[in-house]
Scaffold this motif. Structure first.
Motif, short mmCIF file in Angstrom:
data_model
loop_
_atom_site.label_atom_id
_atom_site.label_comp_id
_atom_site.label_asym_id
_atom_site.label_seq_id
_atom_site.Cartn_x
_atom_site.Cartn_y
_atom_site.Cartn_z
N LYS A 263 0.80 -1.24 0.00
CA LYS A 263 0.00 0.00 0.00
C LYS A 263 0.83 1.29 0.00
N HIS A 264 2.16 1.20 -0.03
CA HIS A 264 2.93 2.45 -0.03
C HIS A 264 2.76 3.19 -1.36
N VAL A 308 1.93 6.67 -13.67
CA VAL A 308 2.09 5.22 -13.50
C VAL A 308 2.99 4.96 -12.30
N GLY A 309 2.50 4.10 -11.41
CA GLY A 309 3.25 3.79 -10.20
C GLY A 309 3.52 2.31 -10.05
N SER A 343 7.24 3.35 -4.67
CA SER A 343 7.97 3.19 -3.41
C SER A 343 9.02 2.09 -3.53
N TYR A 344 9.96 2.08 -2.61
CA TYR A 344 11.00 1.04 -2.59
C TYR A 344 11.45 0.87 -1.14
N GLY A 345 12.15 -0.21 -0.88
CA GLY A 345 12.71 -0.42 0.45
C GLY A 345 14.20 -0.21 0.41
N TRP A 346 14.83 -0.81 -0.54
CA TRP A 346 16.27 -0.60 -0.76
C TRP A 346 16.48 -0.67 -2.26
N THR A 376 7.29 3.59 3.94
CA THR A 376 5.96 4.19 4.13
C THR A 376 6.00 5.72 4.08
N PRO A 377 5.14 6.33 3.28
CA PRO A 377 5.11 7.81 3.27
C PRO A 377 4.61 8.38 4.60
#
Ligand code: FEO
Length: 399
Positions: A263-264, A308-309, A343-346, A376-377
């Motif tokens: 959901k990020h 686009v995400g 979004s990304y984590g690393w 997370t935003p």
């Protein structure tokens, strides 16, 4: 016994309903309630069939033909298009009517041979060639790349009818086969749906052909396509809509398509939508995996902006989004701009790749910046995205 339906004096619909079709042309175009394959019979001194249907439905087409002409022979068959939904029943037809003369465009005859491996003595026709069947004269008009090289339409001046094949088709499945049996809104919306998913890459050819047909000063009051209902009342609105589709006429509208696991990216999509909405833009938001690709393509047709995400999937774009980008790229959209986000984590690599893919598809980016988010935003991050949406709204209004 299945019956033909009369559409004009001496002219009949002898097509079939495919109630169970849910994937039109493979996965290209998911549809909800099936389609029709329309074939038409012209009864004159010579009898002529316009197109056939998918092979598995040929018995139904034959039954409808027999309901009009009994055991009389058919003299001519017009192969307006070699795609199998209209041509795979052709050889079966020729077995039943071996003396019928077959007419096709040069490209059509070639495509028929390469698909069905049988030489048939096609009489090759081009634009403005005619066939006199008695009191009617059929005029052929090539429609190359709308949407295959071989498409053509057939015009019968004496009855004011155009058999348009795929052009002006839609997936309305009904025994009420004229447009005025349905609302104007439904008919145009389904025509838009069909155009966006089948014809969109060929907008330039459509615009040129509409111009050419207008210059020919054809007089007609009926357009009979090869899918869906027949147009007789909403023709002005249909032609106006096709002109708008072909030229990518756009409104202050943005379409956001995204994929998100945790959901990020979804939060980013919805924050951007909020800003666009606050800025007065009509905005559509679709989670790709939860939405029919047909609906997304239809909504894109008249949008100015496509956002686009994608999250980060093993350092690459989500598979569904990658597939969407392929489809978008093939549609040769014009005059629209894009924004990539995710979004990304690393490893912040996906959004940049997404941006490049969109630009390569002919959609310049609103911004050089990479709109990405680590995990997370926060509220502040979301507020910044809302503001970005508002800024985009102002740019969209100036496009
Ligand atoms: Fe309806 Fe191009 O086939």
């Amino acid at each position: 016994m299945k019956q033909a339906i009369q559409i004009k004096e001496n002219m009949y619909w002898v097509g079939v309903h495919d109630f169970n079709c849910r994937q039109f042309h493979g996965e290209l175009f998911p549809i909800s309630e099936g389609t029709t394959y329309n074939a038409y019979l012209i009864v004159d001194e010579q009898i002529t069939l316009i197109d056939t249907v998918e092979e598995e439905f040929m018995d139904i087409m034959m039954e409808r033909i027999h309901s009009v002409i009994g055991e009389r022979a058919i003299d001519n068959v017009i192969v307006q298009h070699a795609e199998p939904d209209h041509s795979s029943g052709f050889l079966k037809f020729m077995e039943a009517y071996p003396n019928a003369r077959a007419f096709a465009s040069n490209a059509g005859a070639n495509a028929m041979l390469k698909q069905y491996f049988k030489e048939v003595a096609y009489e090759k026709v081009k634009t403005n060639d005619t066939l006199c069947t008695g009191k009617y004269t059929l005029t052929f008009i090539e429609m190359a790349m709308i949407h295959w090289p071989d498409n053509m339409l057939t015009y019968v001046k004496e009855n004011g009818i155009i058999f348009s094949n795929d052009a002006f088709g839609q997936h309305i499945v009904s025994y009420n086969i004229f447009d005025d049996g349905h609302s104007l809104e439904t008919c145009i919306d389904r025509a838009k749906d069909y155009y966006a998913n089948i014809v969109m890459p060929y907008g330039m050819q459509v615009a040129n052909k509409l111009r050419q047909i207008a210059e020919m000063n054809l007089t007609f009051d009926m357009i009979a396509p090869s899918h869906g209902i027949i147009w007789r009342t909403y023709i002005p609105q249909l032609l106006e809509s096709y002109e708008a589709f072909a030229t990518f006429k756009q409104t202050n509208k943005a379409v956001i398509v995204y994929e998100s696991v945790w959901k990020h990216t979804q939060m980013m999509a919805e924050a951007l939508a909020e800003g666009l909405g606050q800025g007065g833009i009509h905005v559509k938001v679709y989670k790709n995996s939860a939405t029919s690709s047909a609906l997304i393509m239809k909504e894109i047709l008249d949008a100015k902006a496509i956002l686009v995400g994608s999250g980060n999937y093993n350092n690459t774009i989500a598979p569904g989004i990658a597939s969407f980008l392929e489809k978008l790229s093939s549609c040769k959209v014009k005059g629209k701009k894009s924004l990539a986000f995710g979004s990304y984590g690393w490893g912040n690599v996906v959004t940049k790749a997404l941006k490049e893919r969109l630009e390569k598809a002919g959609l310049p980016s609103f911004h050089e910046d990479i709109i990405s988010q680590c995990y997370t935003p926060t509220e502040e991050d979301l507020d910044a995205l809302i503001q970005l949406g508002k800024d985009l709204a102002e740019e969209i209004k100036t496009m």
